[in-house]
Design a protein around this motif. Structure first.
Motif, PDB file in Angstrom:
ATOM      1  N   THR A   1       0.844  -1.199   0.000  1.00 17.47           N
ATOM      2  CA  THR A   1       0.000   0.000   0.000  1.00 17.47           C
ATOM      3  C   THR A   1       0.877   1.245   0.000  1.00 17.47           C
ATOM      4  O   THR A   1       0.649   2.178  -0.781  1.00 17.47           O
ATOM      5  CB  THR A   1      -0.937   0.003   1.232  1.00 17.47           C
ATOM      6  OG1 THR A   1      -1.786  -1.140   1.164  1.00 17.47           O
ATOM      7  CG2 THR A   1      -1.783   1.264   1.274  1.00 17.47           C
ATOM      8  N   ARG A   2       1.874   1.267   0.856  1.00 14.22           N
ATOM      9  CA  ARG A   2       2.757   2.435   0.937  1.00 14.22           C
ATOM     10  C   ARG A   2       3.571   2.630  -0.342  1.00 14.22           C
ATOM     11  O   ARG A   2       3.835   3.758  -0.739  1.00 14.22           O
ATOM     12  CB  ARG A   2       3.689   2.324   2.150  1.00 14.22           C
ATOM     13  CG  ARG A   2       2.969   2.550   3.459  1.00 14.22           C
ATOM     14  CD  ARG A   2       3.888   2.643   4.665  1.00 14.22           C
ATOM     15  NE  ARG A   2       4.711   1.461   4.877  1.00 14.22           N
ATOM     16  CZ  ARG A   2       6.009   1.383   4.627  1.00 14.22           C
ATOM     17  NH1 ARG A   2       6.678   2.412   4.176  1.00 14.22           N
ATOM     18  NH2 ARG A   2       6.668   0.270   4.854  1.00 14.22           N
TER      19      ARG A   2
ATOM     20  N   PRO B   1       4.344   7.737   0.957  1.00  9.70           N
ATOM     21  CA  PRO B   1       4.765   6.371   1.262  1.00  9.70           C
ATOM     22  C   PRO B   1       5.333   6.152   2.664  1.00  9.70           C
ATOM     23  O   PRO B   1       5.654   5.022   3.021  1.00  9.70           O
ATOM     24  CB  PRO B   1       5.846   6.110   0.209  1.00  9.70           C
ATOM     25  CG  PRO B   1       6.429   7.461  -0.055  1.00  9.70           C
ATOM     26  CD  PRO B   1       5.272   8.434   0.076  1.00  9.70           C
ATOM     27  N   LYS B   2       5.414   7.180   3.474  1.00 11.52           N
ATOM     28  CA  LYS B   2       5.990   7.032   4.812  1.00 11.52           C
ATOM     29  C   LYS B   2       5.025   6.301   5.736  1.00 11.52           C
ATOM     30  O   LYS B   2       3.815   6.524   5.672  1.00 11.52           O
ATOM     31  CB  LYS B   2       6.314   8.401   5.403  1.00 11.52           C
ATOM     32  CG  LYS B   2       7.388   9.153   4.651  1.00 11.52           C
ATOM     33  CD  LYS B   2       7.625  10.515   5.264  1.00 11.52           C
ATOM     34  CE  LYS B   2       8.642  11.279   4.439  1.00 11.52           C
ATOM     35  NZ  LYS B   2       8.811  12.656   4.930  1.00 11.52           N
TER      36      LYS B   2
ATOM     37  N   SER C   1      -9.897   7.932  -3.166  1.00 10.10           N
ATOM     38  CA  SER C   1      -8.796   7.000  -2.939  1.00 10.10           C
ATOM     39  C   SER C   1      -9.381   5.750  -2.295  1.00 10.10           C
ATOM     40  O   SER C   1     -10.506   5.762  -1.802  1.00 10.10           O
ATOM     41  CB  SER C   1      -7.721   7.631  -2.059  1.00 10.10           C
ATOM     42  OG  SER C   1      -8.248   7.988  -0.805  1.00 10.10           O
ATOM     43  N   TRP C   2      -8.602   4.685  -2.306  1.00  8.35           N
ATOM     44  CA  TRP C   2      -9.079   3.429  -1.745  1.00  8.35           C
ATOM     45  C   TRP C   2      -7.896   2.605  -1.273  1.00  8.35           C
ATOM     46  O   TRP C   2      -6.766   2.785  -1.724  1.00  8.35           O
ATOM     47  CB  TRP C   2      -9.919   2.640  -2.755  1.00  8.35           C
ATOM     48  CG  TRP C   2      -9.200   2.341  -4.045  1.00  8.35           C
ATOM     49  CD1 TRP C   2      -8.433   1.232  -4.332  1.00  8.35           C
ATOM     50  CD2 TRP C   2      -9.161   3.151  -5.227  1.00  8.35           C
ATOM     51  NE1 TRP C   2      -7.944   1.327  -5.614  1.00  8.35           N
ATOM     52  CE2 TRP C   2      -8.371   2.497  -6.192  1.00  8.35           C
ATOM     53  CE3 TRP C   2      -9.731   4.387  -5.559  1.00  8.35           C
ATOM     54  CZ2 TRP C   2      -8.121   3.007  -7.442  1.00  8.35           C
ATOM     55  CZ3 TRP C   2      -9.479   4.906  -6.824  1.00  8.35           C
ATOM     56  CH2 TRP C   2      -8.694   4.217  -7.753  1.00  8.35           C
ATOM     57  N   THR C   3      -8.205   1.705  -0.351  1.00  7.45           N
ATOM     58  CA  THR C   3      -7.215   0.768   0.176  1.00  7.45           C
ATOM     59  C   THR C   3      -7.917  -0.568   0.357  1.00  7.45           C
ATOM     60  O   THR C   3      -9.067  -0.615   0.797  1.00  7.45           O
ATOM     61  CB  THR C   3      -6.674   1.245   1.546  1.00  7.45           C
ATOM     62  OG1 THR C   3      -6.133   2.551   1.400  1.00  7.45           O
ATOM     63  CG2 THR C   3      -5.598   0.315   2.065  1.00  7.45           C
ATOM     64  N   LEU C   4      -7.202  -1.610   0.025  1.00  5.21           N
ATOM     65  CA  LEU C   4      -7.740  -2.956   0.178  1.00  5.21           C
ATOM     66  C   LEU C   4      -6.901  -3.700   1.206  1.00  5.21           C
ATOM     67  O   LEU C   4      -5.670  -3.563   1.228  1.00  5.21           O
ATOM     68  CB  LEU C   4      -7.697  -3.680  -1.165  1.00  5.21           C
ATOM     69  CG  LEU C   4      -8.537  -4.932  -1.310  1.00  5.21           C
ATOM     70  CD1 LEU C   4     -10.024  -4.605  -1.190  1.00  5.21           C
ATOM     71  CD2 LEU C   4      -8.275  -5.598  -2.643  1.00  5.21           C
TER      72      LEU C   4
ATOM     73  N   ARG D   1      -6.582  -9.005  -1.624  1.00  5.70           N
ATOM     74  CA  ARG D   1      -6.111  -8.597  -2.945  1.00  5.70           C
ATOM     75  C   ARG D   1      -6.279  -9.735  -3.952  1.00  5.70           C
ATOM     76  O   ARG D   1      -6.250 -10.903  -3.598  1.00  5.70           O
ATOM     77  CB  ARG D   1      -4.632  -8.192  -2.870  1.00  5.70           C
ATOM     78  CG  ARG D   1      -4.434  -6.909  -2.111  1.00  5.70           C
ATOM     79  CD  ARG D   1      -2.982  -6.473  -2.125  1.00  5.70           C
ATOM     80  NE  ARG D   1      -2.849  -5.252  -1.357  1.00  5.70           N
ATOM     81  CZ  ARG D   1      -1.891  -5.021  -0.479  1.00  5.70           C
ATOM     82  NH1 ARG D   1      -0.949  -5.924  -0.266  1.00  5.70           N
ATOM     83  NH2 ARG D   1      -1.861  -3.883   0.181  1.00  5.70           N
ATOM     84  N   GLY D   2      -6.446  -9.341  -5.217  1.00  2.00           N
ATOM     85  CA  GLY D   2      -6.509 -10.320  -6.293  1.00  2.00           C
ATOM     86  C   GLY D   2      -7.837 -11.021  -6.450  1.00  2.00           C
ATOM     87  O   GLY D   2      -7.938 -11.995  -7.187  1.00  2.00           O
TER      88      GLY D   2
END
Length: 156
Positions: free
Chosen positions: A27-28, A34-35, A82-85, A90-91
């Protein structure tokens, strides 16, 4: 689109999972920032996010199993999403379905900022109806315009 995916408003009880997903290495790698984020930084961000009227932060679930998050920061009918999984999900095509379900609920211009090389997020954006517009400062901009809609699918 699987009708079993539900979007609900995030709460403080989601703090730990959101931080875990946010600080995931992959994710980062593709994040505009990216921190790693500390627990304290995250709690301040989450508390501010939950009271910010220009931000919509939702958790995607199937049943009671949370698997991702979507966010829109809105100003003057421009929604930057924005989004985060969850790394465990994943996949499986869930990010595509989650973001597609989210964007149909927004009005006006929808924009996603994606780093070059982030092929999974490009596929998610395109699946949700966003199209590449331009690259600026090594960030690709994908956009979609939604008509005004009264359709609301978010669990209150």
């Amino acid at each position: 689109m699987p009708s079993s995916i539900m979007l609900r408003k995030a709460t403080l009880t989601d703090a730990d999972r959101l931080l875990e997903w946010r600080n995931d290495e992959l994710t980062r790698l593709f994040s505009l920032n990216p921190k790693p984020v500390t627990q304290q930084e995250h709690m301040v961000w989450l508390q501010n996010s939950l009271i910010n009227k220009q931000r919509l932060l939702l958790i995607a679930e199937i049943g009671s199993n949370a698997f991702g998050t979507v966010r829109a920061d809105s100003q003057k009918k421009i929604n930057t999403i924005s989004w985060t999984l969850s790394p465990d999900h994943r996949g499986k095509g869930l990010a595509k379905e989650m973001v597609a379900l989210f964007v149909i609920q927004l009005e006006g211009l929808i924009m996603a900022k994606i780093l070059p090389g982030n092929t999974p997020s490009i596929r998610v954006a395109e699946y949700a109806g966003l199209s590449y517009e331009y690259t600026q400062n090594n960030v690709m901009y994908y956009v979609r315009t939604n008509p005004i809609t009264n359709k609301r699918l978010i669990k209150q």
